[in-house]
Scaffold this motif. Structure first.
Motif, mmCIF file in Angstrom:
data_model
loop_
_atom_site.group_PDB
_atom_site.id
_atom_site.type_symbol
_atom_site.label_atom_id
_atom_site.label_comp_id
_atom_site.label_asym_id
_atom_site.label_seq_id
_atom_site.Cartn_x
_atom_site.Cartn_y
_atom_site.Cartn_z
ATOM 1 N N TYR A 159 0.917 -1.225 0.106
ATOM 2 C CA TYR A 159 0.017 -0.060 -0.137
ATOM 3 C C TYR A 159 1.033 1.183 0.012
ATOM 4 O O TYR A 159 1.601 1.489 0.992
ATOM 5 C CB TYR A 159 -0.847 0.090 1.431
ATOM 6 N N VAL A 160 0.894 2.014 -1.113
ATOM 7 C CA VAL A 160 1.738 3.345 -1.357
ATOM 8 C C VAL A 160 0.924 4.188 -0.739
ATOM 9 O O VAL A 160 -0.053 4.609 -1.340
ATOM 10 C CB VAL A 160 2.153 3.392 -2.751
ATOM 11 N N GLY A 161 1.480 5.074 0.183
ATOM 12 C CA GLY A 161 0.835 6.383 0.870
ATOM 13 C C GLY A 161 1.658 7.027 2.164
ATOM 14 O O GLY A 161 2.524 6.401 2.379
ATOM 15 N N ASP A 162 1.185 7.850 2.711
ATOM 16 C CA ASP A 162 2.037 8.468 3.632
ATOM 17 C C ASP A 162 1.111 8.415 5.108
ATOM 18 O O ASP A 162 1.622 8.905 6.214
ATOM 19 C CB ASP A 162 1.824 10.084 3.591
ATOM 20 N N VAL A 231 2.145 -6.089 11.356
ATOM 21 C CA VAL A 231 1.616 -5.468 9.956
ATOM 22 C C VAL A 231 2.865 -5.092 9.417
ATOM 23 O O VAL A 231 2.936 -5.042 8.108
ATOM 24 C CB VAL A 231 0.614 -4.568 10.296
ATOM 25 N N ASP A 232 3.568 -4.034 9.966
ATOM 26 C CA ASP A 232 4.844 -3.388 9.261
ATOM 27 C C ASP A 232 5.860 -4.493 8.750
ATOM 28 O O ASP A 232 6.282 -4.233 7.735
ATOM 29 C CB ASP A 232 5.449 -2.369 10.089
ATOM 30 N N ARG A 233 6.065 -5.537 9.651
ATOM 31 C CA ARG A 233 6.798 -6.608 8.920
ATOM 32 C C ARG A 233 6.395 -7.627 7.728
ATOM 33 O O ARG A 233 7.236 -7.737 6.920
ATOM 34 C CB ARG A 233 7.293 -7.733 10.149
ATOM 35 N N PHE A 234 5.233 -7.899 8.125
ATOM 36 C CA PHE A 234 4.655 -8.756 7.189
ATOM 37 C C PHE A 234 4.026 -7.862 5.538
ATOM 38 O O PHE A 234 4.137 -8.819 4.757
ATOM 39 C CB PHE A 234 3.369 -9.206 7.543
ATOM 40 N N CYS A 235 3.838 -6.672 5.632
ATOM 41 C CA CYS A 235 3.483 -6.115 4.502
ATOM 42 C C CYS A 235 4.436 -4.846 3.924
ATOM 43 O O CYS A 235 5.314 -4.833 4.851
ATOM 44 C CB CYS A 235 2.105 -5.340 4.828
ATOM 45 N N VAL A 236 4.318 -4.217 3.181
ATOM 46 C CA VAL A 236 5.035 -3.255 2.602
ATOM 47 C C VAL A 236 4.085 -2.044 2.493
ATOM 48 O O VAL A 236 3.119 -1.804 1.693
ATOM 49 C CB VAL A 236 5.525 -3.751 1.163
ATOM 50 N N LEU A 237 4.465 -1.161 3.360
ATOM 51 C CA LEU A 237 3.591 0.237 3.632
ATOM 52 C C LEU A 237 4.461 1.328 3.587
ATOM 53 O O LEU A 237 5.691 1.281 3.725
ATOM 54 C CB LEU A 237 2.893 0.076 4.908
ATOM 55 N N GLY A 238 3.788 2.471 3.654
ATOM 56 C CA GLY A 238 4.361 3.792 3.531
ATOM 57 C C GLY A 238 4.900 4.396 2.144
ATOM 58 O O GLY A 238 4.028 4.063 1.216
ATOM 59 N N PRO A 239 5.559 5.376 2.004
ATOM 60 C CA PRO A 239 5.855 6.203 0.681
ATOM 61 C C PRO A 239 6.439 5.473 -0.216
ATOM 62 O O PRO A 239 7.052 4.191 0.106
ATOM 63 C CB PRO A 239 6.681 7.332 1.121
ATOM 64 N N ILE A 240 6.596 5.711 -1.520
ATOM 65 C CA ILE A 240 7.133 4.977 -2.449
ATOM 66 C C ILE A 240 8.550 4.752 -2.137
ATOM 67 O O ILE A 240 9.296 3.456 -2.510
ATOM 68 C CB ILE A 240 6.984 5.706 -3.746
ATOM 69 N N SER A 241 9.200 5.591 -1.318
ATOM 70 C CA SER A 241 10.807 5.123 -1.127
ATOM 71 C C SER A 241 10.789 4.065 -0.243
ATOM 72 O O SER A 241 11.947 3.223 -0.542
ATOM 73 C CB SER A 241 11.323 6.544 -0.449
ATOM 74 N N THR A 270 -1.916 2.227 -5.840
ATOM 75 C CA THR A 270 -0.631 1.507 -5.423
ATOM 76 C C THR A 270 -0.019 0.863 -6.849
ATOM 77 O O THR A 270 1.081 0.854 -7.254
ATOM 78 C CB THR A 270 -0.980 0.502 -4.396
ATOM 79 N N LEU A 271 -1.293 0.303 -7.568
ATOM 80 C CA LEU A 271 -0.606 -0.632 -8.791
ATOM 81 C C LEU A 271 0.112 0.602 -9.687
ATOM 82 O O LEU A 271 1.079 0.398 -10.317
ATOM 83 C CB LEU A 271 -1.748 -1.026 -9.670
ATOM 84 N N ASP A 272 -0.469 1.694 -9.835
ATOM 85 C CA ASP A 272 0.032 2.597 -10.582
ATOM 86 C C ASP A 272 1.673 3.037 -10.193
ATOM 87 O O ASP A 272 2.584 3.272 -11.124
ATOM 88 C CB ASP A 272 -0.742 3.929 -10.788
ATOM 89 N N ALA A 273 1.550 3.102 -8.988
ATOM 90 C CA ALA A 273 2.860 3.451 -8.438
ATOM 91 C C ALA A 273 4.091 2.530 -8.459
ATOM 92 O O ALA A 273 5.055 2.957 -9.016
ATOM 93 C CB ALA A 273 2.944 3.824 -6.703
ATOM 94 N N TYR A 274 3.601 1.167 -8.611
ATOM 95 C CA TYR A 274 4.493 0.163 -8.839
ATOM 96 C C TYR A 274 5.051 0.051 -10.157
ATOM 97 O O TYR A 274 6.251 0.058 -10.718
ATOM 98 C CB TYR A 274 3.997 -1.021 -8.433
ATOM 99 N N GLY A 275 3.962 0.234 -11.200
ATOM 100 C CA GLY A 275 4.368 0.369 -12.661
ATOM 101 C C GLY A 275 5.044 1.634 -12.919
ATOM 102 O O GLY A 275 5.942 1.216 -13.993
ATOM 103 N N ALA A 276 4.791 2.807 -12.314
ATOM 104 C CA ALA A 276 5.470 3.885 -12.965
ATOM 105 C C ALA A 276 6.835 4.072 -12.189
ATOM 106 O O ALA A 276 7.900 4.570 -13.002
ATOM 107 C CB ALA A 276 4.677 4.982 -12.555
ATOM 108 N N GLU A 277 7.031 3.714 -11.027
ATOM 109 C CA GLU A 277 8.319 3.890 -10.375
ATOM 110 C C GLU A 277 8.976 2.622 -9.592
ATOM 111 O O GLU A 277 10.335 2.438 -10.306
ATOM 112 C CB GLU A 277 8.021 4.733 -9.003
#
Length: 283
Positions: A159-162, A231-241, A270-277
């Protein structure tokens, strides 16, 4: 999808030997390979949620192993003995269907290393990725196989976000889903850390049952016990960096593929962010 994209490879993550007849699974893959070439993968598990939802038990690892062999051989055009009868798919052109196995425990990981073409791990915790991957590779080596030939796929919510608190609440269901598998392992192996890492078992102590009618859904009431740290360990969260950092970390651990679970309220973004960056940065 296969018709529109000539390079994409598709497959279930995962099917199981209990809710679908093995010959139907084999015929499905043989048909797709006949139509579009060998661009399918069969992910296989024991059928935890699918079978428990219909008040049944997951199949045994022995059944999973035999199902993978029968399905792979049928797609390859070979004759197999199934249900007391010799069977063959006469029009199958001899496709080599990759079988990828999913699991967490020592016996499942051993089976994957001994038999499968790939390993599917449903969590993105680097420590647990390293531990399970080593188990699989060691099993492959002991079986006389090339351990590097076994592909590694990590599957987890991204989940890409802040807004991290919101992101956590959107994917907390995943920790509960994994917890079902972990509970089975704890029931079998107890607290033996040589068999199951504490990093995988510690968090389910507060678990109180599970309602499969909410399985894989945001807001699942059966997953309130899952702490933010898990949740933080099992998933991938936070900003695109942060996503780029985690993908690089997984790549360095030998992961060949990351499969995104998009069961949350920012699927397209999220899908767009993965595709674009993200994907471009990793190429």
């Amino acid at each position: 999808m296969l018709a529109e994209n000539p390079s994409i490879v598709v497959g279930p993550m995962v099917t199981n030997p209990g809710t679908r007849d093995w010959t139907v699974i084999a015929s499905l893959f043989a048909t797709l390979d006949e139509m579009y070439g060998p661009r399918t993968i069969c992910g296989m598990g024991r059928g935890d949620s699918a079978l428990r939802y219909i008040n049944d038990k997951p199949t045994t690892l022995a059944t999973m192993s035999e199902a993978m062999r029968v399905i792979k051989d049928l797609v390859a055009g070979k004759t197999v003995s199934y249900n007391g009868k010799d069977l063959v798919i006469p029009w199958a052109e001899g496709w080599d269907l990759p079988m990828w196995g999913a699991g967490y425990g020592p016996k499942a990981l051993t089976l994957v290393g001994e038999q499968c073409d790939g390993f599917i791990l449903q969590l993105a915790d680097p420590y647990l990725v390293e531990w399970t991957t080593k188990f699989v590779k060691d099993a492959a080596r002991k079986a006389g196989r090339d351990p590097d030939a076994v592909k590694i796929c990590v599957a987890a919510p991204a989940y890409v976000g802040d807004d991290l608190p919101h992101q956590r609440d959107q994917v907390r269901w995943f920790g509960g889903m994994v917890g079902n598998h972990v509970a089975d392992l704890v029931a079998r192996y107890g607290s033996d850390e040589s068999m199951i890492p504490k990093a995988l078992t510690e968090y389910i102590k507060a678990r109180e049952g599970y309602d499969y009618s909410h399985h894989g859904q945001v807001g699942n009431p059966s997953t309130d016990f899952v702490p933010d740290e898990v949740v933080d360990r099992f998933c991938v969260l936070g900003p695109i960096s942060e996503h780029m950092r985690r993908m690089e970390e997984l790549r360095d651990l030998g992961v060949d593929q990351f499969a995104i679970y998009l069961m949350h309220d920012a699927q397209e973004a999220t899908l767009d962010a993965y595709g674009a960056e993200v994907i471009l940065a990793l190429q």
